[in-house]
Design a protein around this motif. Structure first.
Motif, mmCIF file in Angstrom:
data_model
loop_
_atom_site.group_PDB
_atom_site.id
_atom_site.type_symbol
_atom_site.label_atom_id
_atom_site.label_comp_id
_atom_site.label_asym_id
_atom_site.label_seq_id
_atom_site.Cartn_x
_atom_site.Cartn_y
_atom_site.Cartn_z
ATOM 1 N N UNK A 216 41.519 51.151 14.589
ATOM 2 C CA UNK A 216 41.876 52.443 15.166
ATOM 3 C C UNK A 216 40.652 52.961 15.915
ATOM 4 N N UNK A 217 40.900 53.579 17.051
ATOM 5 C CA UNK A 217 39.793 54.004 17.916
ATOM 6 C C UNK A 217 39.508 55.491 17.712
ATOM 7 N N UNK A 218 38.236 55.855 17.550
ATOM 8 C CA UNK A 218 37.902 57.287 17.451
ATOM 9 C C UNK A 218 38.008 57.923 18.833
ATOM 10 N N UNK A 219 39.211 58.339 19.159
ATOM 11 C CA UNK A 219 39.511 58.748 20.530
ATOM 12 C C UNK A 219 38.618 59.907 21.007
ATOM 13 N N UNK A 220 38.387 60.890 20.131
ATOM 14 C CA UNK A 220 37.584 62.050 20.531
ATOM 15 C C UNK A 220 36.163 61.650 20.891
ATOM 16 N N UNK A 221 35.568 60.815 20.025
ATOM 17 C CA UNK A 221 34.184 60.382 20.262
ATOM 18 C C UNK A 221 34.091 59.537 21.542
ATOM 19 N N UNK A 222 35.053 58.657 21.690
ATOM 20 C CA UNK A 222 35.049 57.801 22.887
ATOM 21 C C UNK A 222 35.293 58.622 24.156
ATOM 22 N N UNK A 223 36.126 59.645 24.008
ATOM 23 C CA UNK A 223 36.399 60.492 25.181
ATOM 24 C C UNK A 223 35.095 61.100 25.694
ATOM 25 N N UNK A 224 34.276 61.590 24.766
ATOM 26 C CA UNK A 224 33.005 62.214 25.152
ATOM 27 C C UNK A 224 32.112 61.198 25.863
ATOM 28 N N UNK A 225 32.061 59.997 25.323
ATOM 29 C CA UNK A 225 31.188 58.978 25.917
ATOM 30 C C UNK A 225 31.690 58.546 27.294
ATOM 31 N N UNK A 226 33.017 58.411 27.405
ATOM 32 C CA UNK A 226 33.579 58.000 28.697
ATOM 33 C C UNK A 226 33.380 59.115 29.733
ATOM 34 N N UNK A 227 33.580 60.357 29.280
ATOM 35 C CA UNK A 227 33.369 61.492 30.203
ATOM 36 C C UNK A 227 31.941 61.478 30.746
ATOM 37 N N UNK A 228 30.985 61.284 29.851
ATOM 38 C CA UNK A 228 29.575 61.267 30.269
ATOM 39 C C UNK A 228 29.334 60.115 31.251
ATOM 40 N N UNK A 229 29.922 58.968 30.966
ATOM 41 C CA UNK A 229 29.761 57.806 31.846
ATOM 42 C C UNK A 229 30.359 58.097 33.227
ATOM 43 N N UNK A 230 31.545 58.698 33.231
ATOM 44 C CA UNK A 230 32.200 58.991 34.512
ATOM 45 C C UNK A 230 31.420 60.040 35.302
ATOM 46 N N UNK A 231 30.893 61.012 34.589
ATOM 47 C CA UNK A 231 30.079 62.028 35.288
ATOM 48 C C UNK A 231 28.880 61.383 35.963
ATOM 49 N N UNK A 232 28.252 60.468 35.252
ATOM 50 C CA UNK A 232 27.093 59.773 35.813
ATOM 51 C C UNK A 232 27.514 58.972 37.059
ATOM 52 N N UNK A 233 28.652 58.310 36.938
ATOM 53 C CA UNK A 233 29.126 57.508 38.076
ATOM 54 C C UNK A 233 29.479 58.389 39.265
ATOM 55 N N UNK A 234 30.131 59.529 38.969
ATOM 56 C CA UNK A 234 30.525 60.426 40.064
ATOM 57 C C UNK A 234 29.297 60.929 40.820
ATOM 58 N N UNK A 235 28.254 61.230 40.065
ATOM 59 C CA UNK A 235 27.011 61.674 40.704
ATOM 60 C C UNK A 235 26.449 60.582 41.608
ATOM 61 N N UNK A 236 26.470 59.367 41.086
ATOM 62 C CA UNK A 236 25.953 58.230 41.880
ATOM 63 C C UNK A 236 26.792 58.019 43.141
ATOM 64 N N UNK A 237 28.105 58.171 42.985
ATOM 65 C CA UNK A 237 28.999 57.893 44.112
ATOM 66 C C UNK A 237 28.855 58.946 45.200
ATOM 67 N N UNK A 238 28.606 60.197 44.751
ATOM 68 C CA UNK A 238 28.384 61.266 45.730
ATOM 69 C C UNK A 238 27.132 60.951 46.531
#
Lengths: 375, 433
Positions: free
Chosen positions: A353-375
């Motif tokens: 079973x996946x800790x969805x809340x914890x993973x959500x936070x990590x994925x959000x942070x990763x996507x934010x970093x990527x979005x900054x790079x892409x901009x």
């Protein structure tokens, strides 16, 4: 229409039971996508990939200790809990030690009418592997014929190859759509298409895929693509997890999973020697890390090609805890993605079973970093 | 008053220790001596480079185990590997080996020796990936021999052909990359030694069926080492011939490994190398540990005997197979490897269940202790099923968790408590109580 795949996958046990009744035939479970399903299908049987139930369990540890991957323990638990009581047989190819553990325990503890262990070369690029494995496939075919009491004709093999190739071709067409700037299909939907194909009669599944193709060609919605992601890693059939990722401003446009592209990427090239043709297809398929053992890492080259073709901006590396083949690949793969392709990656280790809340936070942070790079 | 058996120190033990040290020094100085250094995993196909002339084989498993005995160096190695992103739950021999390689420190002194090439094979998920990383680190080439793993002794023509032709391909490849002419006679000689060594070792282990047992597991760990690393050498054959004579003499004269033997235990799995004193601790109960499938069969050649018991396998020449040409040697080696019982157990648990049940009967075993070794998934495969199979036949079993070469995953007091409880369940009390 696309919900149909979701439904079929979630109702897979009922589907198999119905299929048996409708066809007055038998169901054979398999544990790894390196098993040549075509031969089972040619025998008039339904090959079904065994997958986990994503529910906490306490029955597998008596048979498989916790140092083995949670997926393998989950699959065995499903068997011990009777979820696969309709299976008539179980087969396993020589792949990872984790799934061989499942086969070993299953065949000792759960009644079956038929079982077969198929040695499968590890170094699939060994020039002698294809011919040798074709001989092993011949032995398996003979064993299956003895089980069913019927010979498997060349025509039946041809037909099975044709059905399976058609499935692969349809899935490739759907994956092709993901290359576009605004893919009409999500990663979660694609994963459901692939995993449902692993538990359904391919002919029936092909009909669903054909309808899906038509629908997708005219699909119009306002979904924003966001960051283009690739999923890479070990067995992963958790579509809710993929949905969560795609709900955060991203789209999974490609993957290297055995519940994704690795399962269907290449077709059998028909030849006079059917078993050699089937053997060649499996030896040539995009390799699992367990089969990628040469000095040149062909798996990485394949991933590179996919990342380029699908214009991937970031990768999520998903690994079942204790999955040794992937654990052995990830450090080199992470460096390869970053250094060779400038693709950042996020590593996530998953359990039953996946800790969805914890993973959500990590994925959000990763996507934010990527979005900054892409901009 | 407990009956005491006659006992004395094994004369060949010191020689075995010398051979072990000599092996590691040979690896260390191979380059200085103009020898080819070949990297392999756990000792398969170490005879193949024989035709190239002088060579040494750097074997991953024994080196990883040896590092594991030095707690400080093992920790440094593990941390060096983990710092590169590799998981802590991976094969511990791999982590120790890689760590030593990344640190460029050979345990026996100096820099980590750079091999010339590797010969890969894969019985578990780790071996081939282990050497893949080494090849990348050293920028050296490798040849992969695909090993057909079956749950039974499968020696069909196509299996032998598959292995033998790959070995021949490997020889041609080695000639090409080393620019050396291959001498088939040296291969034949190395193969003969391989057969003789491994057959002798099985014969020696079979002598441990005797009551009292002439050998104990802690001593066996030293004695079996040359079968792993140098079984293709003349000197190794001579060592085992002398050892066989000595062990036969011990059996004939009832000379025991443990004077107070009154309980016979079987061991399963790789031990915690840094904690071998657990075997000495069990002696305080009058318990002698007789061996394990690991020590007896990793490089021991076993077969059913005419009386139905388990004993040494007859060598290919004893079975009438020719041994004159390269092809003869490769076919005989293929057969020999395919018959190895340990590989069958590493395939599926059902095979090892049968092996364990016959061992318990033939070696007169009172109880079995299993090490659920987090450092080696290949040998833990099926272990829980092995336990259930023994219990089903009313054979006492205990399990302790740990790691063969990473003490960070070993709880000494918990393990000792478990062993005490097990001995009590067998009705044993400490001899001094």
């Amino acid at each position: 229409m696309l919900e149909e795949f979701h439904e079929q996958f979630n109702q897979r046990h009922q589907y198999s039971r119905d299929w048996k009744a409708r066809n007055n035939s038998q169901v054979i479970g398999y544990l790894c996508t390196y098993f040549p399903e075509e031969i089972i299908y040619a025998a008039g049987l339904l090959p079904v990939r065994l997958l986990g139930g994503h529910e906490p369990q306490d029955v597998a540890e008596r048979h498989i200790p916790t140092m083995f991957c949670p997926f393998s323990r989950d699959v065995l638990a499903q068997g011990l809990l009777g979820r696969y009581a309709y299976l008539d047989g179980l087969v396993d190819a020589f792949t990872c030690v984790h799934m061989r553990n499942v086969f070993g325990s299953w065949t000792l503890n759960i009644p079956l009418k038929y079982q077969y262990y198929l040695f499968t070369p590890v170094n699939v690029r060994n020039p002698r592997a294809k011919t040798y494995w074709a001989i092993q496939l011949g032995k398996f075919q003979k064993s299956l014929e003895e089980f069913t009491g019927h010979p498997i004709s060349e025509a039946a093999l041809d037909s099975a190859i044709q059905v399976y190739n058609h499935s692969r071709n349809l899935l490739r067409q759907i994956y092709e759509m993901r290359k576009s700037e605004a893919p009409p299909v999500t990663g979660a939907e694609c994963m459901e298409m692939v995993v449902s194909s692993q538990v359904m009669d391919k002919q029936e599944h092909n009909q669903l895929l054909e309808k899906a193709l038509v629908e997708l060609n005219s699909r119009k919605d306002n979904r924003q693509t966001g960051v283009r992601l690739m999923l890479i890693g070990s067995e992963n059939d958790d579509t809710e997890f993929v949905r969560m990722i795609e709900s955060l401003g991203s789209t999974v446009v490609s993957d290297d999973h055995c519940t994704g592209s690795r399962y269907f990427w290449n077709e059998v090239v028909p030849g006079k020697d059917r078993l050699l043709s089937i053997s060649s297809r499996y030896m040539d398929r995009p390799p699992c890390p367990q089969k990628d053992v040469e000095d040149i890492r062909f798996r990485f080259l394949h991933i590179k090609q996919l990342a380029q073709d699908y214009n991937v901006q970031g990768a999520i590396l998903v690994q079942q805890k204790f999955c040794s083949p992937h654990e052995l690949d990830f450090p080199a793969l992470k460096a390869f993605l970053q250094e060779e392709m400038n693709i950042p990656s996020l590593f996530l280790e998953v359990d039953v079973t996946i800790p969805l809340g914890q993973f959500r936070t990590r994925v959000e942070a990763f996507l934010e970093m990527l979005q900054l790079q892409l901009v | 008053m407990i009956k005491l058996h006659q006992t004395k120190q094994l004369q060949m033990w010191q020689k075995a220790k010398e051979l072990r040290l000599k092996y590691f020094k040979e690896v260390q100085t191979a380059k200085e001596q103009g020898k080819t250094l070949v990297l392999v995993d756990s000792g398969s196909f170490i005879e193949l480079p024989a035709g190239l002339g002088g060579y040494a084989c750097l074997e991953g498993h024994p080196y990883g185990a040896t590092v594991g005995m030095d707690l400080d160096f093992a920790r440094e190695c593990a941390e060096a590997t983990e710092a590169r992103g590799y998981a802590r739950d991976l094969c511990v021999y791999t982590r120790n080996f890689w760590g030593s390689m990344f640190l460029n420190r050979y345990y026996f002194g100096g820099e980590f020796p750079k091999p010339d090439f590797t010969i890969k094979r894969s019985l578990c998920d780790t071996e081939s990936k282990w050497l893949q990383v080494c090849c990348e680190h050293f920028h050296i080439p490798s040849f992969y021999i695909d090993f057909p793993l079956y749950p039974d002794s499968r020696t069909d023509k196509e299996d032998i052909d598959y292995l033998a032709t790959q070995m021949n391909d490997c020889i041609e490849w080695m000639e090409k990359i080393t620019h050396k002419e291959y001498d088939d006679e040296q291969l034949v000689r190395a193969a003969r030694n391989e057969f003789r060594t491994t057959s002798l070792w099985a014969e020696i282990c079979a002598l441990n069926k005797a009551v009292p047992a002439p050998l104990d597991q802690k001593t066996i760990y030293t004695l079996y080492f040359p079968t792993v690393v140098s079984r293709y050498q003349d000197e190794t054959v001579h060592f085992y011939e002398e050892l066989l004579a000595e062990v036969k003499d011990r059996v004939a004269n009832n000379i025991a490994a443990l004077a107070t033997e009154r309980c016979r235990l079987w061991d399963d799995g790789i031990p915690p190398w840094y904690f071998l004193r657990l075997y000495r601790y069990l002696e305080s109960y009058g318990a002698v540990v007789l061996g394990s499938i690991y020590t007896y069969t990793l490089h021991g050649a076993w077969a059913d005997q005419t009386d139905g018991s388990w004993g040494r396998a007859r060598t290919p020449e004893e079975r009438g197979m020719p041994m004159k040409t390269r092809e003869d040697a490769l076919r005989a080696l293929s057969l020999w490897y395919l018959e190895k019982p340990i590989y069958q157990g590493m395939c599926l648990p059902v095979s090892k269940n049968k092996q364990l049940l016959r061992i318990i009967k033939e070696w007169h075993i009172d109880g079995t202790m299993m090490h659920l070794n987090r450092g080696c998934e290949g040998l833990v495969l099926g272990q829980m099923e092995n336990r259930l199979a023994l219990l089903k036949e009313h054979n006492p079993v205990t399990i302790y968790e740990g790691n063969s070469a990473d003490k960070r995953e070993f709880d000494e007091s918990q393990v000792m408590d478990r062993l005490d409880a097990f001995m009590e369940s067998l009705g044993m009390k400490k001899l001094d109580s």
